[in-house]
Design a protein around this motif. Structure first.
Motif, PDB file in Angstrom:
ATOM      1  N   ALA A 119      48.947  44.817  55.937  1.00 32.91           N
ATOM      2  CA  ALA A 119      49.295  44.874  54.517  1.00 32.91           C
ATOM      3  C   ALA A 119      48.155  44.366  53.653  1.00 32.91           C
ATOM      4  O   ALA A 119      47.912  44.891  52.573  1.00 32.91           O
ATOM      5  N   SER A 120      47.419  43.342  54.118  1.00 36.35           N
ATOM      6  CA  SER A 120      46.329  42.807  53.303  1.00 36.35           C
ATOM      7  C   SER A 120      45.201  43.817  53.154  1.00 36.35           C
ATOM      8  O   SER A 120      44.582  43.908  52.094  1.00 36.35           O
ATOM      9  N   VAL A 121      44.916  44.586  54.193  1.00 40.16           N
ATOM     10  CA  VAL A 121      43.880  45.604  54.108  1.00 40.16           C
ATOM     11  C   VAL A 121      44.322  46.734  53.186  1.00 40.16           C
ATOM     12  O   VAL A 121      43.513  47.296  52.439  1.00 40.16           O
ATOM     13  N   VAL A 122      45.609  47.058  53.219  1.00 42.97           N
ATOM     14  CA  VAL A 122      46.131  48.069  52.302  1.00 42.97           C
ATOM     15  C   VAL A 122      45.873  47.646  50.858  1.00 42.97           C
ATOM     16  O   VAL A 122      45.386  48.420  50.033  1.00 42.97           O
ATOM     17  N   ARG A 123      46.184  46.372  50.549  1.00 40.47           N
ATOM     18  CA  ARG A 123      45.967  45.881  49.195  1.00 40.47           C
ATOM     19  C   ARG A 123      44.477  45.832  48.853  1.00 40.47           C
ATOM     20  O   ARG A 123      44.074  46.105  47.721  1.00 40.47           O
ATOM     21  N   LEU A 124      43.646  45.489  49.841  1.00 40.54           N
ATOM     22  CA  LEU A 124      42.204  45.429  49.600  1.00 40.54           C
ATOM     23  C   LEU A 124      41.648  46.805  49.257  1.00 40.54           C
ATOM     24  O   LEU A 124      40.870  46.960  48.312  1.00 40.54           O
ATOM     25  N   VAL A 125      42.031  47.836  50.005  1.00 44.91           N
ATOM     26  CA  VAL A 125      41.545  49.192  49.728  1.00 44.91           C
ATOM     27  C   VAL A 125      42.027  49.656  48.357  1.00 44.91           C
ATOM     28  O   VAL A 125      41.265  50.247  47.579  1.00 44.91           O
ATOM     29  N   ASP A 126      43.297  49.361  48.045  1.00 48.82           N
ATOM     30  CA  ASP A 126      43.807  49.726  46.726  1.00 48.82           C
ATOM     31  C   ASP A 126      43.011  49.033  45.623  1.00 48.82           C
ATOM     32  O   ASP A 126      42.705  49.625  44.580  1.00 48.82           O
ATOM     33  N   GLN A 127      42.682  47.758  45.871  1.00 46.54           N
ATOM     34  CA  GLN A 127      41.911  47.001  44.887  1.00 46.54           C
ATOM     35  C   GLN A 127      40.516  47.620  44.692  1.00 46.54           C
ATOM     36  O   GLN A 127      40.039  47.779  43.563  1.00 46.54           O
ATOM     37  N   LEU A 128      39.852  47.973  45.795  1.00 45.91           N
ATOM     38  CA  LEU A 128      38.516  48.555  45.708  1.00 45.91           C
ATOM     39  C   LEU A 128      38.536  49.891  44.960  1.00 45.91           C
ATOM     40  O   LEU A 128      37.666  50.170  44.126  1.00 45.91           O
ATOM     41  N   LEU A 129      39.546  50.724  45.250  1.00 50.67           N
ATOM     42  CA  LEU A 129      39.657  52.006  44.562  1.00 50.67           C
ATOM     43  C   LEU A 129      39.925  51.810  43.077  1.00 50.67           C
ATOM     44  O   LEU A 129      39.316  52.474  42.222  1.00 50.67           O
ATOM     45  N   ALA A 130      40.847  50.873  42.758  1.00 46.66           N
ATOM     46  CA  ALA A 130      41.187  50.643  41.357  1.00 46.66           C
ATOM     47  C   ALA A 130      39.985  50.126  40.577  1.00 46.66           C
ATOM     48  O   ALA A 130      39.737  50.549  39.437  1.00 46.66           O
ATOM     49  N   GLU A 131      39.214  49.216  41.176  1.00 45.50           N
ATOM     50  CA  GLU A 131      38.042  48.670  40.494  1.00 45.50           C
ATOM     51  C   GLU A 131      36.989  49.749  40.248  1.00 45.50           C
ATOM     52  O   GLU A 131      36.379  49.804  39.177  1.00 45.50           O
ATOM     53  N   ALA A 132      36.780  50.623  41.251  1.00 44.78           N
ATOM     54  CA  ALA A 132      35.777  51.682  41.096  1.00 44.78           C
ATOM     55  C   ALA A 132      36.186  52.664  40.004  1.00 44.78           C
ATOM     56  O   ALA A 132      35.372  53.066  39.167  1.00 44.78           O
ATOM     57  N   ILE A 133      37.457  53.038  40.005  1.00 44.89           N
ATOM     58  CA  ILE A 133      37.926  53.994  39.004  1.00 44.89           C
ATOM     59  C   ILE A 133      37.898  53.362  37.617  1.00 44.89           C
ATOM     60  O   ILE A 133      37.500  53.996  36.629  1.00 44.89           O
ATOM     61  N   HIS A 134      38.299  52.091  37.527  1.00 47.62           N
ATOM     62  CA  HIS A 134      38.284  51.401  36.237  1.00 47.62           C
ATOM     63  C   HIS A 134      36.861  51.253  35.695  1.00 47.62           C
ATOM     64  O   HIS A 134      36.633  51.322  34.482  1.00 47.62           O
ATOM     65  N   ALA A 135      35.870  51.086  36.594  1.00 45.62           N
ATOM     66  CA  ALA A 135      34.476  50.933  36.171  1.00 45.62           C
ATOM     67  C   ALA A 135      33.829  52.264  35.808  1.00 45.62           C
ATOM     68  O   ALA A 135      32.690  52.287  35.340  1.00 45.62           O
ATOM     69  N   GLY A 136      34.548  53.366  36.025  1.00 41.82           N
ATOM     70  CA  GLY A 136      33.974  54.677  35.727  1.00 41.82           C
ATOM     71  C   GLY A 136      32.958  55.125  36.759  1.00 41.82           C
ATOM     72  O   GLY A 136      32.057  55.907  36.442  1.00 41.82           O
ATOM     73  N   ALA A 137      33.089  54.641  37.991  1.00 41.77           N
ATOM     74  CA  ALA A 137      32.134  54.984  39.045  1.00 41.77           C
ATOM     75  C   ALA A 137      32.369  56.405  39.540  1.00 41.77           C
ATOM     76  O   ALA A 137      33.509  56.838  39.693  1.00 41.77           O
ATOM     77  N   SER A 138      31.289  57.105  39.800  1.00 40.65           N
ATOM     78  CA  SER A 138      31.404  58.430  40.402  1.00 40.65           C
ATOM     79  C   SER A 138      31.482  58.345  41.910  1.00 40.65           C
ATOM     80  O   SER A 138      31.983  59.263  42.559  1.00 40.65           O
ATOM     81  N   ASP A 139      30.979  57.243  42.487  1.00 40.29           N
ATOM     82  CA  ASP A 139      31.001  57.047  43.939  1.00 40.29           C
ATOM     83  C   ASP A 139      31.254  55.575  44.240  1.00 40.29           C
ATOM     84  O   ASP A 139      30.764  54.689  43.537  1.00 40.29           O
TER      85      ASP A 139
END
Length: 622
Positions: free
Chosen positions: A120-140
């Protein structure tokens, strides 16, 4: 992350609130550490036990920063913990995502499907990484294993930014979680894999392209973020200059021919093509695309996904598309000779074909097609224009490239396009057909208003929209100053160009096909002195632009139509050669008297037709 054996003494007089906000209170109290400051990716903490490796690993994981200790007595730690976290709102635990990330299946457009995972912690970590990248406007989003840990990087505005470092211990479960989301094989860690995923952040659906690659310290993961809103952009919003927009729209107004967009990966080629399709779609035409992969979905446009394992290659899809009555065809990328030949054939038979190539500049697209194996005379006839583009970062309006909170210290915020747009002309076509070098093509294009990428970017620098350093990052400075006089170009005499009128049924089953091919073979033996090719004409009243040429070969039925077209051309007269079928002599005499310059029997061998035309052209003189 290894702490120094002689840590400095902590200074509590100037505590950086950014460091406090970076470390959640529960982590600070658990390990009895006080965040003091931040220094280029390193968090500085006061501790009474600088040899506590568990504390170092946990804090590095929680903050995504390297750790540097400063020594303090336990009593001071307790006092300043209470003071710091009572006065400052505690930062949420970074393991919990700040937004809800829903994982969607590709077989549904809006419904969420939960995905099971053991950690469950890794699930939350991946979600966090994706959310941060999308929020930052990252293309990759890059997850790269290194000796110290897992480096997390965002590509924002075309530049990689270091975000945090994760412990190496989470690498296997982290990669496995990403593979599960993108339907990849979690057991195969020795081969590169590619997959797709779909998530919803703040209710917005975002497609992800996932690529894994075995490297020295594990597996590197790169996640391309495809925001669906990018497919709705217009040519204006991409940032083209006003004069460039006029030239691009002139190319899009063509009803047939090949238009190419070139540039390296990440230069905005696909976004430009989608914006172009949206404008073309307004005409009420049938638009079909063949892509690998389909990056953005466009309503009202038929999009075909390449599937090579199933035999649906670019070339196979193009053959099928030609039977779907298309007006405009988008080929995601011209990669090989077969795809290029079909695309060019489509462009010569009344279709507008849009595609991309990986070249450094516009004129090099011609060289690239020749390298693939396309004949130069075919390129000269098919190609209507080439758009080479790059994306340059705009200077931040708040700090003028100095760096501030708005641009996160980068000095730039947002990007816009610079482009060089090459449009063809009779002289350009002649030089392409004659195999002229790239420099000669550029010189010809400049007489038609062509500007290089460097000149386009320099105009932005002069207006204060970007910097010269940013321009040098994406475009090469000219090797010769524009003020230098151009050397005269020595070229061979122009080859004779002959068009053989053909209808859509003109193929190997047509009686005139072998005659035409015989003429082409004879022209080939003249080593570039003659170019003979078919000119597709759908119907007698069809609105087809007659290209500049020296002679036209057609049946007597088309002679009257052609004579009207030829007489309307004042820039270059053409020789009309009619091939007479079995009919009354007075009809042939009427054709020769009124509509044709030369009348030959229909059964005349193609080589003899060509020889007769050349003799008459030389007799007439220039």
């Amino acid at each position: 992350m290894t702490a120094s054996p002689f840590p400095a003494h902590a200074d509590f007089t100037h505590i950086d609130p950014r460091a406090v906000a970076l470390l959640a209170e529960r982590w600070a109290r658990r390990y009895q550490v006080v965040p003091i400051g931040i220094d280029r990716g390193t968090i500085i903490l006061a501790t009474a036990n600088p040899l506590d490796l568990d504390a170092e690993r946990a804090v590095a994981f929680a903050t995504g920063q390297k750790v540097r200790w400063e020594l303090a007595i336990p009593e001071d730690i307790v006092v300043h913990l209470d003071r710091v976290y009572n006065d400052t709102p505690s930062r949420p635990d970074p393991v919990s995502p700040p937004v809800e990330v829903q994982h969607l299946a590709f077989n549904t457009e809006g419904s969420a499907e939960p995905t099971a995972d053991s950690g469950a912690s890794v699930v939350r970590l991946v979600d966090q990484l994706l959310a941060e990248a999308i929020h930052a406007g990252a293309s990759d989003l890059h997850l790269e294993p290194e000796e110290q840990g897992i480096a997390v990087r965002h590509r924002v505005d075309g530049v990689l930014r270091h975000v945090r470092v994760l412990p190496r211990s989470v690498a296997p479960s982290l990669v496995s979680r990403v593979k599960i989301l993108s339907a990849l094989d979690i057991a195969d860690r020795m081969r590169p894999q590619d997959g797709r995923a779909r998530v919803a952040v703040f209710g917005t659906v975002v497609d992800l392209r996932v690529s894994t690659l075995p490297v020295s310290h594990g597996e590197k993961v790169v996640i391309r973020v495809l925001d669906g809103s990018a497919g709705l952009r217009t040519l204006e919003s991409i940032g083209f200059a006003a004069e460039d927009l006029v030239r691009i729209r002139t190319l899009l107004e063509q009803r047939e021919g090949l238009v190419l967009v070139t540039g390296p990966t990440g230069s905005g080629k696909t976004t430009t093509l989608y914006a172009a399709l949206r404008e073309i779609q307004a005409r009420g035409v049938n638009v079909v695309t063949v892509e690998d992969p389909i990056e953005y979905r466009l309503a009202g446009i038929v999009q075909v996904q390449v599937h090579e394992r199933a035999g649906l290659t670019f070339s196979a899809a193009l053959r099928s598309i030609m039977r779907q009555d298309p007006d405009v065809i988008l080929v995601g990328e011209i990669r090989d000779r077969e795809t290029a030949e079909i695309a060019i054939q489509a462009s010569l038979t009344g279709h507008l074909v849009l595609s991309t190539l990986h070249t450094n500049d516009a004129a090099s697209a011609v060289t690239r097609l020749i390298d693939i194996g396309i004949a130069s005379y075919q390129i000269a006839t098919a190609i209507k224009g080439v758009v080479a583009q790059r994306l340059v970062r705009r200077m931040c309006t708040h700090c003028n490239a100095v760096g501030c909170e708005t641009c996160e210290g980068a000095g730039y915020r947002g990007r816009r396009a610079i482009a060089e747009i090459l449009t063809t002309s009779p002289e350009f076509e002649r030089r392409v057909a004659a195999g002229a070098p790239t420099e000669s093509l550029v010189e010809t294009a400049k007489s038609n208003g062509f500007k290089t990428l460097w000149e386009s970017g320099l105009a932005l620098v002069q207006r204060g929209e970007t910097t010269i350093e940013e321009l040098r990052r994406v475009a090469a400075a000219p090797t010769r100053f524009v003020s230098e006089p151009a050397r005269p170009i020595m070229s061979e005499p122009s080859p004779f160009r002959i068009y053989w009128i053909a209808t859509p049924e003109f193929d190997r089953t047509n009686p005139g096909w072998d005659q035409f091919r015989d003429a082409q073979a004879a022209a080939a033996r003249l080593h570039g002195q003659v170019l003979i090719e078919p000119l597709m004409w759908p119907e007698p009243n069809g609105d087809v632009i007659l290209p500049a040429c020296n002679a036209i070969v057609a049946s007597t039925d088309w002679a009257a139509v052609l004579r009207a077209k030829v007489d309307a051309r004042k820039d270059r007269p053409s020789l009309v050669v009619a091939l007479a079928a079995n009919r009354l002599l007075h009809e042939d005499v009427a054709t020769l008297a009124n509509h044709a310059d030369l009348l030959l029997p229909f059964a005349t061998p193609g080589a003899l037709v060509l020889a007769t035309i050349l003799a008459l052209l030389r007799w007439r003189g220039p």
